[in-house]
Design an enzyme around this catalytic site. Sequence first.
Site, PDB file in Angstrom:
ATOM      1  N   HIS A  44       0.866  -1.173   0.000  1.00  0.00           N
ATOM      2  CA  HIS A  44       0.000   0.000   0.000  1.00  0.00           C
ATOM      3  C   HIS A  44       0.906   1.227   0.000  1.00  0.00           C
ATOM      4  CE1 HIS A  44       1.015  -1.309   4.070  1.00  0.00           C
ATOM      5  NE2 HIS A  44       1.323  -0.038   4.226  1.00  0.00           N
ATOM      6  N   HIS A 131       5.683   5.908  -2.168  1.00  0.00           N
ATOM      7  CA  HIS A 131       6.331   4.650  -2.524  1.00  0.00           C
ATOM      8  C   HIS A 131       5.635   3.454  -1.869  1.00  0.00           C
ATOM      9  CE1 HIS A 131       8.005   5.168   1.485  1.00  0.00           C
ATOM     10  NE2 HIS A 131       8.317   3.877   1.455  1.00  0.00           N
TER      11      HIS A 131
END
Length: 189
Positions: A44, A131
Amino acid sequence: MDKPIRTFIAVPVPESVKEQIGIFEGDLIKTRADVKWVRPESMHVTLKFLGDVEERDTAEVVRRIEEAVGSVRPFTVRIAKTGAFPNAKRPNVLWVGATEGADRLSELAGLIDSALSPMGFEKEKRAFRAHLTLGRVRSQAGMDGAIRLLQNRTFDAGAFTANAVHVMRSELLVCGARYTPIAITHLKG
């Protein structure tokens, strides 16, 4: 007394993008770098890590997030970037990241950071980087091949619409971390 809940705020990533990341991660694993790899299904984009939150405070966390992101419209995110933290010469973390939508994810992280700081959650000092963590480096063994692959291979896991922010529970288990949503706030703008 309630047990604190290890909590973070994230934007979920669809299975199609996770599958592409998993293929790339599989190639990285073949380099035999000494890395503790993250399972693609648990990936995630973390907007803010809160740590241990008292159960009685989670409703206020959710309310503040709903208020903070209530005017944000859904937006496109493309995961097509690779890198290492702090850098490729002495990496601690290998990651894939956002190209398109990175600025919007950063904006979301800032809104959440500001909304939660009055509750005592410290504002992030580092610049936000959109990221997904591929793995945490255990030693530099085999790292040259992994870094070469990160730097030289064209990577594009695809695009998706970021249309929700999840407040997540993180449970650290012997088999790895398990993440479950506590609350979901949809972006509507």
